[in-house]
Design a protein around this motif. Structure first.
Motif, PDB file in Angstrom:
ATOM      1  N   PRO A  68       0.811  -1.227   0.000  1.00 47.98           N
ATOM      2  CA  PRO A  68       0.000   0.000   0.000  1.00 47.98           C
ATOM      3  C   PRO A  68       0.835   1.264   0.000  1.00 47.98           C
ATOM      4  N   ASN A  69       2.010   1.237   0.638  1.00 46.96           N
ATOM      5  CA  ASN A  69       2.827   2.438   0.772  1.00 46.96           C
ATOM      6  C   ASN A  69       4.296   2.045   0.630  1.00 46.96           C
ATOM      7  N   PRO A  70       4.924   2.319  -0.508  1.00 50.34           N
ATOM      8  CA  PRO A  70       6.305   1.866  -0.727  1.00 50.34           C
ATOM      9  C   PRO A  70       7.346   2.552   0.142  1.00 50.34           C
ATOM     10  N   THR A  71       6.955   3.592   0.888  1.00 47.12           N
ATOM     11  CA  THR A  71       7.895   4.189   1.844  1.00 47.12           C
ATOM     12  C   THR A  71       7.870   3.440   3.173  1.00 47.12           C
ATOM     13  N   PHE A  72       6.828   2.647   3.386  1.00 45.44           N
ATOM     14  CA  PHE A  72       6.648   1.875   4.626  1.00 45.44           C
ATOM     15  C   PHE A  72       6.646   2.774   5.867  1.00 45.44           C
ATOM     16  N   ASP A  73       6.185   3.999   5.713  1.00 50.06           N
ATOM     17  CA  ASP A  73       6.140   4.910   6.850  1.00 50.06           C
ATOM     18  C   ASP A  73       4.861   5.736   6.763  1.00 50.06           C
ATOM     19  N   PRO A  74       3.843   5.381   7.579  1.00 51.92           N
ATOM     20  CA  PRO A  74       3.854   4.365   8.633  1.00 51.92           C
ATOM     21  C   PRO A  74       3.685   2.960   8.067  1.00 51.92           C
ATOM     22  N   VAL A  75       3.846   1.966   8.957  1.00 49.18           N
ATOM     23  CA  VAL A  75       3.764   0.576   8.547  1.00 49.18           C
ATOM     24  C   VAL A  75       3.000  -0.205   9.607  1.00 49.18           C
ATOM     25  N   ILE A  76       2.441  -1.327   9.225  1.00 52.74           N
ATOM     26  CA  ILE A  76       1.627  -2.119  10.138  1.00 52.74           C
ATOM     27  C   ILE A  76       2.453  -2.615  11.328  1.00 52.74           C
ATOM     28  N   VAL A  77       1.837  -2.674  12.484  1.00 55.50           N
ATOM     29  CA  VAL A  77       2.484  -3.119  13.717  1.00 55.50           C
ATOM     30  C   VAL A  77       2.728  -4.632  13.656  1.00 55.50           C
ATOM     31  N   PRO A  78       3.910  -5.106  14.016  1.00 57.45           N
ATOM     32  CA  PRO A  78       4.168  -6.558  14.007  1.00 57.45           C
ATOM     33  C   PRO A  78       3.136  -7.328  14.839  1.00 57.45           C
ATOM     34  N   GLY A  79       2.573  -8.358  14.230  1.00 59.92           N
ATOM     35  CA  GLY A  79       1.627  -9.208  14.940  1.00 59.92           C
ATOM     36  C   GLY A  79       0.233  -8.646  15.085  1.00 59.92           C
ATOM     37  N   ALA A  80      -0.049  -7.488  14.482  1.00 55.31           N
ATOM     38  CA  ALA A  80      -1.350  -6.850  14.666  1.00 55.31           C
ATOM     39  C   ALA A  80      -2.506  -7.724  14.177  1.00 55.31           C
ATOM     40  N   LEU A  81      -2.236  -8.578  13.195  1.00 53.99           N
ATOM     41  CA  LEU A  81      -3.298  -9.390  12.596  1.00 53.99           C
ATOM     42  C   LEU A  81      -3.290 -10.831  13.102  1.00 53.99           C
ATOM     43  N   ASP A  82      -2.649 -11.069  14.209  1.00 55.39           N
ATOM     44  CA  ASP A  82      -2.523 -12.420  14.763  1.00 55.39           C
ATOM     45  C   ASP A  82      -3.889 -13.105  14.877  1.00 55.39           C
ATOM     46  N   LEU A  83      -4.848 -12.460  15.518  1.00 54.66           N
ATOM     47  CA  LEU A  83      -6.168 -13.068  15.720  1.00 54.66           C
ATOM     48  C   LEU A  83      -6.865 -13.350  14.393  1.00 54.66           C
ATOM     49  N   LEU A  84      -6.650 -12.466  13.424  1.00 54.11           N
ATOM     50  CA  LEU A  84      -7.262 -12.658  12.108  1.00 54.11           C
ATOM     51  C   LEU A  84      -6.773 -13.945  11.476  1.00 54.11           C
ATOM     52  N   PHE A  85      -5.465 -14.184  11.514  1.00 56.51           N
ATOM     53  CA  PHE A  85      -4.909 -15.349  10.849  1.00 56.51           C
ATOM     54  C   PHE A  85      -5.092 -16.633  11.662  1.00 56.51           C
ATOM     55  N   ARG A  86      -5.352 -16.504  12.951  1.00 59.89           N
ATOM     56  CA  ARG A  86      -5.705 -17.676  13.747  1.00 59.89           C
ATOM     57  C   ARG A  86      -7.187 -18.020  13.623  1.00 59.89           C
ATOM     58  N   GLY A  87      -7.974 -17.109  13.041  1.00 58.69           N
ATOM     59  CA  GLY A  87      -9.416 -17.319  12.973  1.00 58.69           C
ATOM     60  C   GLY A  87     -10.066 -17.211  14.331  1.00 58.69           C
ATOM     61  N   GLN A  88      -9.536 -16.327  15.187  1.00 62.60           N
ATOM     62  CA  GLN A  88     -10.025 -16.216  16.563  1.00 62.60           C
ATOM     63  C   GLN A  88     -10.508 -14.811  16.886  1.00 62.60           C
ATOM     64  N   ILE A  89     -11.039 -14.108  15.913  1.00 63.22           N
ATOM     65  CA  ILE A  89     -11.550 -12.756  16.158  1.00 63.22           C
ATOM     66  C   ILE A  89     -12.808 -12.855  17.011  1.00 63.22           C
ATOM     67  N   PRO A  90     -12.854 -12.142  18.133  1.00 60.70           N
ATOM     68  CA  PRO A  90     -14.042 -12.190  18.996  1.00 60.70           C
ATOM     69  C   PRO A  90     -15.308 -11.764  18.248  1.00 60.70           C
ATOM     70  N   GLU A  91     -16.414 -12.341  18.631  1.00 63.39           N
ATOM     71  CA  GLU A  91     -17.688 -12.021  18.007  1.00 63.39           C
ATOM     72  C   GLU A  91     -17.979 -10.525  18.147  1.00 63.39           C
ATOM     73  N   GLY A  92     -18.383  -9.930  17.061  1.00 64.74           N
ATOM     74  CA  GLY A  92     -18.734  -8.521  17.070  1.00 64.74           C
ATOM     75  C   GLY A  92     -17.591  -7.584  16.750  1.00 64.74           C
ATOM     76  N   VAL A  93     -16.361  -8.118  16.630  1.00 66.34           N
ATOM     77  CA  VAL A  93     -15.198  -7.292  16.303  1.00 66.34           C
ATOM     78  C   VAL A  93     -14.998  -7.271  14.797  1.00 66.34           C
ATOM     79  N   ASP A  94     -14.931  -6.092  14.214  1.00 69.10           N
ATOM     80  CA  ASP A  94     -14.688  -5.944  12.780  1.00 69.10           C
ATOM     81  C   ASP A  94     -13.226  -6.294  12.496  1.00 69.10           C
TER      82      ASP A  94
END
Length: 408
Positions: A68-94
């Motif tokens: 999305p941004n070739p300068t990488f500034d800002p950039v996504i926080v390490p591990g921010a999507l952990d729950l998404l990739f584990r399939g463990q997003i709490p009910e009601g959380v977008d």
């Protein structure tokens, strides 16, 4: 004229007594593909452009949206999507609310700062792999000369900024494209002069011009595999834009372009999934690459591991139907030649039971958002393994793959 960076600083006395991560990443500087690009390809390779306050990249004259941004500034926080990739997003959380960004950490672009970070993370070393570069070969696939020139330019930048074997702690994987076999061999020769330890190859059919492609196992590329085997250089097949959106997903009406984090099409995610690495390993086996090059070592990194069981099942069935197409049991071939870095959410025990615990690699995908916040937390997924197996997965297996002595 290509400028050759000063050779990487290194030490041969490193004792690898702590975990070694096979899947770490840098965030490329914006000139990674332009700093050393042959001027003849200025308008055909990657170009940096400004649109108002925004920096964008073109590849082959078209907008490159792989990041999305070739300068990488800002950039996504390490591990921010952990729950998404584990399939463990709490009910009601977008799920979209998990996307958190931060200012660019110097450790993502500075090798000396990264050395300090590796120490803080209690690891002995890491394999560093591309981020942006994983989308460039697909973008340039119709211009093979520009592809090869861009690979050489990128590898020269990589050696200058990171080194291929910096202090024996940071082991960077330069790119290798097979589209022009003679140029690929010349690139290997250049890399061998620079203390290279492995190469990264995109898991995808090889572009052959005019909209066509060939199997990685086509005899046209056999001298490349022979050169890698002779030089004892293993191959890392890392998740990339393999072109499957433009071929498979598009056929089902899904978008033909792969744009991570910007648009997500559920149908494309399913029909493409881990198909590229499945097909890549199948091509190497069925087209005889491993039979002709019995010492070649390859690793699948950041492609997950669910595909391995499916591939083994299909190969065993095919071997029963056409035994003349196999030099040996496909399971034996896989166990001899292939190392696999599973996703942390995978069934790692099932993978080890299939290929052997000595062929399973620890990979955190740090500092990507879909990876682990702390790389060595991967050990928490190894509760089904004894201490010896855990040590192999976290440390010695990747050293065996690289051909490096652990030190103790």
């Amino acid at each position: 004229m290509t400028v050759v960076p000063e050779k990487s600083t290194r030490s041969d006395e490193v004792v690898y007594d702590r975990p070694v991560d096979c899947d770490n990443h840098y965030y490329e500087k914006v000139d990674a593909f332009t700093r050393y690009l042959d001027p003849a390809f200025k308008d055909r390779g990657v170009e940096v452009i400004q649109r108002g306050k925004h920096t964008e990249l073109l590849a082959g004259g078209k907008l490159l949206e792989f990041v999305p941004n070739p300068t990488f500034d800002p950039v996504i926080v390490p591990g921010a999507l952990d729950l998404l990739f584990r399939g463990q997003i709490p009910e009601g959380v977008d799920p979209r609310s998990l996307m958190k960004v931060e200012p660019l950490n110097p450790a993502y672009q500075d090798r000396d700062v990264r050395i300090d970070m590796i120490e803080q993370q209690e690891m002995s070393g890491v394999i560093l792999l591309p981020t942006l570069a994983c989308g460039v070969e697909e973008a340039l696939k119709e211009d093979i000369p520009a592809t090869m020139a861009s690979v050489t330019a990128f590898n020269t930048w990589l050696d200058e900024d990171w080194g291929y074997n910096y202090k024996s702690r940071i082991i960077s994987a330069p790119m290798l494209a097979l589209a022009d076999p003679d140029e690929a061999i010349a690139e290997i020769d250049r890399l061998l002069e620079r203390d290279v330890k492995l190469v990264y190859i995109r898991p995808a059919p090889v572009p052959a011009g005019h909209g066509t492609s060939r199997s990685l196992g086509h005899m046209m590329y056999d001298e490349v595999w022979a050169k890698l085997e002779e030089s004892d250089i293993p191959v890392a097949f890392h998740l990339s834009d393999s072109g499957y959106n433009g071929s498979i997903a598009r056929a089902w009406g899904a978008p033909a372009r792969f744009v991570p984090f910007k648009t997500s099409n559920p149908l494309a995610n399913i029909v493409v999934s881990d198909r590229a690495i499945h097909d890549t390993v199948a091509s190497l086996i069925l087209d005889g690459v491993f039979a002709r090059h019995p010492k070649l070592r390859v690793a699948s990194i950041e492609n997950g591991s669910d595909w391995v069981q499916l591939l083994v099942k299909r190969l065993k069935k095919q071997a029963n139907q056409t035994p003349w197409a196999f030099a040996e049991s496909p399971v034996d071939t896989i166990r001899r030649h292939l190392w696999v870095a599973p996703y942390y959410e995978d069934d790692v025990r099932a993978l080890a039971d299939l290929v052997g615990s000595d062929r399973v690699l620890f990979g955190s995908d740090w500092p990507h958002g879909e990876g682990l916040e702390k790389p060595t937390d991967f050990i928490n997924e190894l509760g089904d393994f004894d201490e010896g197996e855990q040590d192999r997965i976290m440390r010695t297996n990747v050293l065996d793959y690289l051909g490096i002595t652990a030190g103790r």
